[in-house]
Design an enzyme around this catalytic site. Structure first.
Site, PDB file in Angstrom:
ATOM      1  CG  ASP A   1      -5.803  -3.774  -3.928  1.00  0.00           C
ATOM      2  OD1 ASP A   1      -6.792  -3.469  -3.489  1.00  0.00           O
ATOM      3  OD2 ASP A   1      -4.904  -5.056  -4.481  1.00  0.00           O
TER       4      ASP A   1
ATOM      5  CD  GLU B   1      -6.743  -2.266   0.716  1.00  0.00           C
ATOM      6  OE1 GLU B   1      -7.719  -4.238   0.609  1.00  0.00           O
ATOM      7  OE2 GLU B   1      -6.760  -2.545  -0.034  1.00  0.00           O
TER       8      GLU B   1
ATOM      9  CG  ASP C   1     -11.596  -5.922   0.044  1.00  0.00           C
ATOM     10  OD1 ASP C   1     -11.921  -7.100  -0.681  1.00  0.00           O
ATOM     11  OD2 ASP C   1     -11.282  -4.878  -0.315  1.00  0.00           O
TER      12      ASP C   1
END
Length: 569
Positions: free
Chosen positions: A326, A355, A422
């Site tokens: 992340d 990410e 997201d």
């Protein structure tokens, strides 16, 4: 000949080893110079002045501005020297470290040839082989399925299927995922990517307070072990979310700093301007503007040790198959280098996916991640299938440009996705166009790397921006379009076709259609996508039976795709 467009960088995405004796070389040139012939003049580094060989390079990729010539060499001596000879009509030029010149003196070439000095085996980036034919299924755990009906559910604040808000809870858990593994196996997925599952106050769990304990809302550590074991028995791998950029304000070490200030041994784990964190002053760094998520100082050696212990703990305890990282582009390069060494030493086939929403080349040079969540492909698909700001030619150029950001191995380990927790739901973005949704997923299947299906996409789940993209899965099959579901199932099965392994790909525009050709070891698969308003004839495939298709009659209809396979010599 446009000299300004020429580019080659040794030991980079323009020159890289794919095995202990194989190297790929690329040269970038101006798109308008497509008539230029390029020859690679190469040889052994020691003795290159007197002995050279040559081979013609081909244009393998074209984007909006450039052509990319490419060639793979198999070497007997892995100390390589080379220059490029460019021919345009009667004109011959040379391209070396001195740039473009009218002549080239091989007797003095040791001053200015390009070189790959030596292929050290441990510098060759390996491919996580199972990624090449895997379709992932991303699950936002709280919204997928509830399997534990004896847990304390007083935390649940919304009915299943209710309108999601940033802070409500629906009750999904790990036992629910385990219970639905047969469904996922029937769909055909080979990997599950779970959003965070560790102790946290939120429904998304991106603010972790205990990295070694599964949140009780989702189950227990034993539930995770059982999920992984059951998934493995079905040939499905499990990847977890590593939140190492920031944590919860309730993390024990952050609370210790709040109490003891600089006297805490954990003060250096955070980025604090002063003795201790003060929310009213905003004197500590956090994720985005979320002051309840203090940023971790990933350059700190003791914090690095702590996080590495977490990463290895879950590999050893639960036998997980990978980590999705992340906010990985805000974490120290030095930490990711240590992370890769530790994780790969523990489990070489463990996947590391960052990410990074943008060009992540500095992280993808073999010493940090394997691949990234390929949001550049997501954006390109939105631009073509939903926004219509690209046509097929523009889409082909965009996809080629994205491929040229990285070496072959990295492209084979990308996580290609249409949407995620997201983003807005891709189906909603297309105006609920089922044909375009499936055509876009067919494109993902043909691209190198793994495809990723966000939970519910196979049943055309809708949703706007977060939190609306995090709705509950509708398990009432009477609400499903089974024709679409079965089309997804067929496309997912296609990912295992032998032609879709390896790096062989050609992306182009033909008669207003996007055409992708994948080839490997004598097998070939073609994909045609028609987003024009007209039917399209595909003459070179006339007489062949399509492998898969949608919106297909005698010709390819608008918003349709067709896939062929063939054997090649």
């Amino acid at each position: 000949m446009n000299e300004y467009a020429l580019l080659h960088i040794p030991d980079s995405r323009f020159c890289f080893a794919v095995s202990e004796r194989e190297v790929v070389l690329r040269l970038r040139a101006a798109k308008e110079d497509k008539a230029v012939r390029v020859f690679l003049v190469y040889g052994e580094k020691y003795g290159y002045q007197n002995r050279q060989r040559e081979t013609e390079m081909e244009i393998c990729y074209t984007d909006r501005l450039y052509n990319y010539y490419e060639k793979k060499l198999t070497l007997t001596d892995v100390r390589l020297a080379y220059v490029f000879r460019l021919e345009e009509g009667d004109r011959i030029c040379w391209f070396s470290e001195d740039g473009l010149t009218e002549t080239y003196d091989f007797q003095l070439s040791f001053y200015n040839f390009f070189q790959l000095p030596y292929i050290n085996p441990n510098d060759v980036m390996p491919v996580v082989q199972w990624m090449e034919d895997t379709v992932f299924y991303q699950i936002f755990v709280d919204r997928f399925y509830r399997g534990d009906w004896v847990k304390d559910d007083s935390y649940i604040t919304m009915p299943w299927g209710g309108k999601p808000t940033p802070k409500n809870f629906a009750g999904g858990d790990l036992k629910g995922i385990t219970e639905k593994l047969d469904y996922l196996q029937k769909l055909g997925v080979g990997g599950i990517y779970l959003t965070p599952i560790f102790c946290s106050d939120s429904n998304h769990k991106y603010d972790i307070s205990d990295y070694k304990r599964v949140d009780p809302q989702f189950g227990t550590n034993e539930d995770l072990k059982q999920l992984v074991k059951a998934a493995h028995s079905r040939g499905i791998r499990v990847v977890l979310d590593a939140v190492f950029n920031h944590c919860s304000e309730h993390l024990a070490q952050f609370q210790d700093v709040c109490r003891r200030g600089r006297k805490s041994p954990y003060h250096s784990w955070f980025v604090i301007d002063g003795d201790r964190p003060d929310r009213s002053k905003g004197n500590y760094e956090c994720f985005a503007a979320c002051d309840y998520m203090p940023k971790l100082n990933s350059a700190d050696p003791s914090l690095q040790d702590f996080l590495l212990d977490v990463a290895l703990y879950w590999i050893r305890e639960a036998d997980i198959d990978g980590w999705r990282l992340d906010v990985s582009d805000e974490v120290s390069h030095s930490f990711w280098r240590r992370f890769r060494q530790a994780v790969k030493a523990e489990k070489p086939e463990c996947l590391i996916v960052g990410e990074n929403w943008h060009d992540a080349y500095p992280y993808l040079m073999g010493d940090q991640y394997d691949g990234i969540m390929n949001y550049s492909v997501t954006k390109a698909c939105l631009d073509w299938f939903a926004k219509e700001t690209l046509d097929a030619k523009g889409m082909a150029e965009k996809l080629n440009s994205i491929l040229m950001r990285n070496i072959w191995q990295v492209n084979q380990m990308m996580l290609n996705l249409l949407d995620s927790h997201d983003t807005l739901r891709f189906y909603t973005e297309t105006g609920k166009n089922r044909d375009r949704l499936l055509a876009a997923f067919a494109l993902l299947i043909l691209l190198p790397g793994a495809a990723c299906l966000y939970y519910g996409t196979e049943i055309c789940m809708e949703g706007g921006f977060d939190p609306d993209s995090r709705r509950c899965f509708d398990w009432n099959e009477e609400h499903w379009d089974m024709d679409v579901w079965q089309a997804f199932q067929s496309l997912i099965a296609l990912k295992r076709h032998p032609a879709l392994r390896g790096s062989g790909i050609c992306i182009a525009e033909e008669d207003g259609m996007l055409v992708i050709r994948r080839s490997n070891k004598g097998k070939c698969v073609w994909l045609y996508i028609n987003l024009t308003k007209e039917e399209k004839l595909i003459p070179e495939r006339a007489g062949q039976t399509p492998l898969l298709h949608r919106q297909w009659g005698e010709n390819l209809l608008p918003d349709g795709y067709v896939i062929y396979e063939e054997d090649v010599k």
